[in-house]
Write a protein that holds these residues in place. Structure first.
Motif, PDB file in Angstrom:
ATOM      1  N   GLY A 116      -5.664   3.870  -3.828  1.00 13.79           N
ATOM      2  CA  GLY A 116      -6.379   2.793  -3.595  1.00 13.79           C
ATOM      3  C   GLY A 116      -7.767   2.747  -4.246  1.00 13.79           C
ATOM      4  N   LEU A 128       0.820  -1.362  -0.057  1.00 11.25           N
ATOM      5  CA  LEU A 128       0.031  -0.030   0.071  1.00 11.25           C
ATOM      6  C   LEU A 128       0.885   1.212   0.142  1.00 11.25           C
ATOM      7  N   GLY A 180      -6.004   1.073   3.267  1.00 11.48           N
ATOM      8  CA  GLY A 180      -5.705   2.153   2.062  1.00 11.48           C
ATOM      9  C   GLY A 180      -5.542   3.540   2.833  1.00 11.48           C
ATOM     10  N   MET A 182      -8.673   7.162  -2.085  1.00 11.73           N
ATOM     11  CA  MET A 182      -9.451   5.857  -2.398  1.00 11.73           C
ATOM     12  C   MET A 182     -10.571   6.114  -3.314  1.00 11.73           C
ATOM     13  N   SER A 213       2.085   2.328  -3.285  1.00 13.43           N
ATOM     14  CA  SER A 213       1.034   2.964  -4.100  1.00 13.43           C
ATOM     15  C   SER A 213       0.878   4.221  -4.171  1.00 13.43           C
ATOM     16  N   LEU A 271      -3.457   6.732   1.424  1.00 11.09           N
ATOM     17  CA  LEU A 271      -3.707   6.507  -0.135  1.00 11.09           C
ATOM     18  C   LEU A 271      -5.344   7.443  -0.417  1.00 11.09           C
TER      19      LEU A 271
END
Length: 378
Positions: free
Chosen positions: A283, A277, A299, A306, A280, A304
């Motif tokens: 999400g 996660l 997430g 989302m 990244s 993140l």
């Protein structure tokens, strides 16, 4: 305290119960788990934190004789009722708490047949759409509801389902999922994991953590990405994290058909989800049905933004335009438009900060466990 659940596989409900029971043991509670199928990877983890796991034990030789997975499952369910009745009579737990439909139906009936009257709790962790395919569950659950002391939902949407099923408000409790936000702190290196996965530092990385099950909507995500592929940065990547529950081959064929096989990575079940996660940028959870998703909270805790579908409690965790974007389910076109918005780095950064703050404030494991303890003591 005895928890009854379906299996020891790696799933949202199982991991939630692991986190909660681990904390309850540290707070002085005595917890045990009865799993309808105890042979799974989480069994050893539960037992390592002081939560014994029992269930219907079948020898490897007997499993080979039965051979077919459905036959093995039905035989376990058949044996679970008498074993659970005997266990309840022998151990006489003060509280029994049922998680997920099969455990509720089997365990609820067994608890009523045992010569013991504990306090009975049930947790519903998804919308009741499964009752359409299993009308027997619907009938038994509605018969069991009045015999429970407390019934929990993990989102407002689930609570509405329970009210529609006739559960009075005085028996209902809303307890949101809680996660250990420290696991997703900023000390985790974003680029070390990218290096391991051969992903460039400047790549735009989408991630979806969900077992490969049809209702999770992976095919919608592939359709959405194929639609916006030409408008995304050339080196975008999508990480799909989760166990293949039967649709993996179909999804891989779709990836090839859309000429995205080199961009969509199927990573399977992983133990390094926090690092994935953190590696990244966005999400995603595009499921067609949910109760309240731990994957969304994880997430968010990882910072993140989302992109989620408007099912179950998703829109309770993700506030539209604040820490992410909410789109209709079964709508790859709308999903694609939302994902395309995330190309804007400043938007991602602002929403990511809001996600992390919201996860810490509202969905911490400590707050969740405190709610369970308050309910049990009540």
């Amino acid at each position: 305290m005895l928890y009854i659940i379906g299996s020891m596989e790696v799933g949202g409900a199982e991991q939630h119960l692991l986190n909660v029971s681990r904390q309850l043991v540290l707070h002085g509670w005595s917890c045990e788990v009865f799993a309808l199928d105890p042979d799974g990877p989480l069994r050893a983890v539960f037992q390592s934190v002081g939560v014994p796991v029992i269930g219907v034990e079948l020898s490897p030789a007997f499993i080979r004789v039965l051979a077919h997975p459905k036959l093995i499952s039905r035989f376990r369910l058949f044996l679970a009722v008498p074993k659970l009745i005997f266990y309840l009579w022998l151990k006489r737990p003060g509280i029994i708490h049922f998680f997920l439909p099969a455990a509720y139906v089997i365990g609820g009936v067994a608890s009523l047949l045992a010569m013991h009257r504990p306090r009975r709790f049930m947790s519903r962790r998804s919308l009741n759409l499964y009752q359409l395919e299993h009308p027997f569950f619907r009938r038994v659950e509605r018969w069991l509801h009045p015999r429970m002391d407390i019934i929990c939902g993990n989102s407002v949407a689930v609570m509405r389902n329970l009210q529609d099923e006739g559960v009075p408000d005085k028996k209902l409790r809303l307890i949101y999922n809680g996660i250990d936000t420290l696991k997703f702190n900023s000390k985790i290196s974003k680029y070390k994991k990218r290096e391991e996965l051969s992903i460039g530092e400047d790549a735009l990385v989408f991630v979806m953590v969900a077992n490969l099950i049809e209702y999770k909507g992976h095919i919608d995500l592939l359709n959405a990405l194929s639609e916006i592929d030409s408008s995304l940065p050339v080196n975008w990547v999508c990480l799909l994290v989760g166990r293949d529950d039967g649709i993996g081959e179909e999804l891989r064929k779709a990836s090839k058909k859309f000429e995205m096989a080199d961009k969509v990575r199927y990573l399977g079940a992983r133990s390094d989800v926090p690092a994935l996660l953190k590696a990244s940028d966005v999400g995603v959870l595009c499921s067609h049905e949910e109760g309240f998703s731990n994957a969304i909270l994880e997430g968010m805790a990882a910072g993140l933004p989302m992109v989620v579908t408007d099912v179950g409690g998703n829109a309770e965790a993700v506030k539209q335009g604040v820490n992410g974007l909410v789109v209709p389910s079964n709508s790859p076109h709308e999903l694609g438009k939302a994902l395309l918005c995330m190309v804007d780095g400043s938007l991602r950064a602002a929403m990511g900060r809001a996600s992390e703050a919201r996860a810490r404030e509202l969905y911490s494991l400590d707050a969740c466990v405190e709610s369970y303890e308050r309910m049990y003591l009540e």
